[in-house]
Write an enzyme that holds these catalytic residues in place. Structure first.
Site, PDB file in Angstrom:
ATOM      1  N   GLU A 315       0.833  -1.216   0.000  1.00  5.37           N
ATOM      2  CA  GLU A 315       0.000   0.000   0.000  1.00  5.37           C
ATOM      3  C   GLU A 315       0.864   1.262   0.000  1.00  5.37           C
ATOM      4  O   GLU A 315       0.449   2.303  -0.504  1.00  5.37           O
ATOM      5  CB  GLU A 315      -0.910  -0.032   1.231  1.00  5.37           C
ATOM      6  CG  GLU A 315      -2.164   0.807   1.099  1.00  5.37           C
ATOM      7  CD  GLU A 315      -3.194   0.528   2.194  1.00  5.37           C
ATOM      8  OE1 GLU A 315      -3.381  -0.645   2.579  1.00  5.37           O
ATOM      9  OE2 GLU A 315      -3.806   1.487   2.672  1.00  5.37           O
ATOM     10  N   HIS A 344       6.413 -26.953  -0.198  1.00  4.63           N
ATOM     11  CA  HIS A 344       5.696 -27.992  -0.936  1.00  4.63           C
ATOM     12  C   HIS A 344       4.587 -27.402  -1.792  1.00  4.63           C
ATOM     13  O   HIS A 344       3.637 -28.083  -2.152  1.00  4.63           O
ATOM     14  CB  HIS A 344       5.147 -29.024   0.059  1.00  4.63           C
ATOM     15  CG  HIS A 344       6.251 -29.614   0.891  1.00  4.63           C
ATOM     16  ND1 HIS A 344       6.959 -30.730   0.493  1.00  4.63           N
ATOM     17  CD2 HIS A 344       6.812 -29.193   2.045  1.00  4.63           C
ATOM     18  CE1 HIS A 344       7.892 -30.986   1.409  1.00  4.63           C
ATOM     19  NE2 HIS A 344       7.827 -30.071   2.348  1.00  4.63           N
ATOM     20  N   LYS A 457     -13.248   3.059  -1.238  1.00  2.95           N
ATOM     21  CA  LYS A 457     -14.064   3.471  -0.083  1.00  2.95           C
ATOM     22  C   LYS A 457     -15.181   4.406  -0.547  1.00  2.95           C
ATOM     23  O   LYS A 457     -16.331   4.280  -0.134  1.00  2.95           O
ATOM     24  CB  LYS A 457     -13.196   4.192   0.958  1.00  2.95           C
ATOM     25  CG  LYS A 457     -12.319   3.268   1.806  1.00  2.95           C
ATOM     26  CD  LYS A 457     -11.672   4.052   2.953  1.00  2.95           C
ATOM     27  CE  LYS A 457     -10.831   3.181   3.855  1.00  2.95           C
ATOM     28  NZ  LYS A 457     -10.253   3.862   5.010  1.00  2.95           N
TER      29      LYS A 457
HETATM   30  O1  PA5 Z   1      -3.060   1.961   5.959  1.00  2.84           O
HETATM   31  C1  PA5 Z   1      -4.137   2.499   5.780  1.00  2.84           C
HETATM   32  O2  PA5 Z   1      -4.291   3.728   5.836  1.00  2.84           O
HETATM   33  C2  PA5 Z   1      -5.399   1.695   5.483  1.00  2.84           C
HETATM   34  O3  PA5 Z   1      -5.108   0.337   5.315  1.00  2.84           O
HETATM   35  C3  PA5 Z   1      -6.368   1.838   6.644  1.00  2.84           C
HETATM   36  O4  PA5 Z   1      -5.787   1.365   7.812  1.00  2.84           O
HETATM   37  C4  PA5 Z   1      -7.666   1.086   6.374  1.00  2.84           C
HETATM   38  O5  PA5 Z   1      -8.221   1.488   5.153  1.00  2.84           O
HETATM   39  C5  PA5 Z   1      -8.670   1.337   7.484  1.00  2.84           C
HETATM   40  O6  PA5 Z   1      -8.882   2.701   7.645  1.00  2.84           O
HETATM   41  P1  PA5 Z   1      -9.438   3.303   8.972  1.00  2.84           P
HETATM   42  O7  PA5 Z   1      -8.485   2.995  10.059  1.00  2.84           O
HETATM   43  O8  PA5 Z   1      -9.562   4.763   8.721  1.00  2.84           O
HETATM   44  O9  PA5 Z   1     -10.765   2.662   9.224  1.00  2.84           O
END
Ligand code: PA5
Length: 487
Positions: A315, A344, A457
């Site tokens: 990410e 495996h 989102k």
């Molecule tokens: O790393 C990130 O920003 C995302 O993976 C968020 O953690 C995830 O989308 C969840 O978001 P939030 O904590 O605002 O609910």
């Protein structure tokens, strides 16, 4: 900056030992011999001179991370150092819940994966199945999905009255987490009336988002995760610390390990800074077309460290544009594997398939259990296993896989944990975070945003009928689908 590393690179040494006299307190060891041309040959291996020829780039990346330490989206770098009051508050709060049966975390992505990784590493591997008097702390369920069957299954096995729910969302608006909260709030209200609020702890950004407003109105205990700490960099904030402390994990040792790794990652010298050094090796590997990064722990306790790594690496580094808005489409695809299980399954592909991967092994020197393989009859073919231990077997299997990959000229490196404990796990988490930060700086991208995630989102809000998302819904509906391409 480069020279002492260059000199020693091909001698089979590891960063920590090379600087032994200067005593870096970290307990992790990093061996990247099998990334280098001395081992892999010119075509697949990296030349140590690259550290010299790219010195300016390395210096720039180093300053980008270090000059912004504690600032903007790099507030996570402060977490191991400045949370004494927060830790005190957490430890005081968790006392109230020691006799509860269950801790349930509602959260997703960065709000869940760190907790899953650390809990799995440090709790008994069958924690939830142990008797209460052995377990001593509540069971832990981290619910990071909204599959209705999973929610129902959870409700089938817990008594909500004896359960503390930690609802975690940085933005305070994520649909998945909000709906989980709404479901549980409703059930608790029916069972406990006004006392329901004692069974809910909220972790979110203070003063921001829907969940914060709800928490204030309902009178829930709230932990703030701080404005400049992004989800995937938040495991050492209350996001991870609250649920981990609720199940008895030593959060002070976790932070201590992270502090020690931070000190190593502050070093401007590659030879002392494992995060900068390995970020550069990964960066150069990407330039050689190795766009897949496999994380392969040889320990079930570290299995979910791969999930943590996959999120932070994927990410943070998978981006369309660089900081100057040039289209770059960079990022290594992270893949999880488990030793020995995936020997495996996936190793055939890794040894003979495309030369597009870097495999990171997580090795454990001392497991917390020793299991001896007994004699089981007079069978010649089993003699080589008799009176050996599973500990030897798993470690030799890792070495054997390392050997096979290296023989087939496949880039790999090994991170060794002396043992899995709160200190070494704290080190490992902080190393992953710094390695990601340095690699993002080398790629000159925004490590801390996630426009691709946000797109999804927003589209969810639109399709679920949220107000003010009508334009997004129009955009979604305007995407043409041709029936000819549906079978
Ligand atoms: O790393 C990130 O920003 C995302 O993976 C968020 O953690 C995830 O989308 C969840 O978001 P939030 O904590 O605002 O609910």
């Amino acid at each position: 900056m480069i020279n002492d590393l260059t000199k020693n690179a091909h001698k089979g040494k590891i960063i920590q030992k090379r600087n032994f006299k200067e005593k870096i307190a970290m307990q992790l060891k990093f061996d990247f011999n099998n990334m280098m041309k001395e081992t892999l040959g010119e075509k697949e291996g990296l030349d140590f001179q690259l550290f010299e020829t790219h010195k300016d780039l390395l210096d720039l990346a180093y300053s980008k991370v270090m000059d912004n330490r504690g600032k903007g989206w790099q507030e996570w770098t402060n977490l191991p150092f400045y949370q004494q009051d927060v830790v005190k508050d957490i430890l005081e709060t968790v006392k109230r819940y020691q006799d509860y049966d269950n801790v349930v975390v509602f959260g997703i992505g960065g709000s869940a994966l760190g907790t899953i990784a650390v809990a799995n590493a440090l709790l008994h591997l069958r924690h939830n199945e142990l008797e209460k008097n052995v377990r001593k702390f509540p069971r832990l369920y981290v619910e990071d999905n909204v599959d209705p069957e999973r929610m129902q299954a959870l409700l089938d096995v817990i008594d909500v009255r004896k359960t503390v729910f930690n609802v975690i969302t940085k933005s305070g608006t994520t649909s998945e987490t909000l709906s989980q909260y709404m479901i549980i709030h409703n059930i608790l209200k029916q069972k406990l009336n006004d006392d329901a609020k004692d069974n809910i702890i909220i972790t979110t950004t203070k003063g921001k988002g829907t969940l914060y407003d709800i928490a204030v109105k309902e009178g829930y205990k709230v932990f703030d995760l701080g404005g400049g700490v992004g989800g995937r960099f938040s495991v050492l904030s209350p996001v991870g610390l609250v649920p981990l402390a609720l199940v008895g994990i030593d959060i002070n040792s976790l932070l201590e390990g992270a502090r020690e790794m931070s000190e190593a990652c502050f070093s401007p010298e590659n030879s002392k800074n494992p995060a900068l050094c390995t970020a550069f090796l990964q960066y150069m590997s990407m330039r050689k077309g190795k766009n897949i990064s496999v994380m392969m722990p040889y320990a079930d306790s570290l299995k979910f460290m791969s999930d943590f790594y996959c999120q932070i690496w994927g990410e943070s580094l998978g981006k369309a544009t660089d900081n100057n808005n040039n289209i770059v489409h960079v990022g290594q695809t992270p893949v999880k594997a488990l030793g020995v299980t995936d020997q495996h399954s996936q190793i055939q592909l890794y040894t003979e398939g495309p030369f597009d991967k870097v495999v990171t092994f997580l090795e454990v020197e001392k497991y917390r259990s020793n299991v001896t393989i007994p004699t089981a009859g007079d069978y010649k073919e089993t003699e080589f296993l008799q009176n050996k231990t599973l500990n030897e077997l798993i470690n030799y299997e890792r070495k054997a896989t390392e050997f096979a990959l290296t023989k087939y000229k496949r880039a790999n490196f090994t991170i060794t944990l002396s043992e899995v404990n709160a200190h070494t796990v704290g080190e490992l988490l902080q190393y992953f975070m710094y390695q990601t930060a340095y690699c993002g700086a080398l790629l000159d991208i925004n490590t801390y945003n996630q426009p691709g995630v946000e797109e999804g989102k927003q589209a969810t809000f639109a399709m679920m009928g949220r107000k003010n998302y009508e334009n997004k819904l129009d955009e979604i509906n305007s995407l043409k689908k041709d029936v000819r391409y549906i079978i």
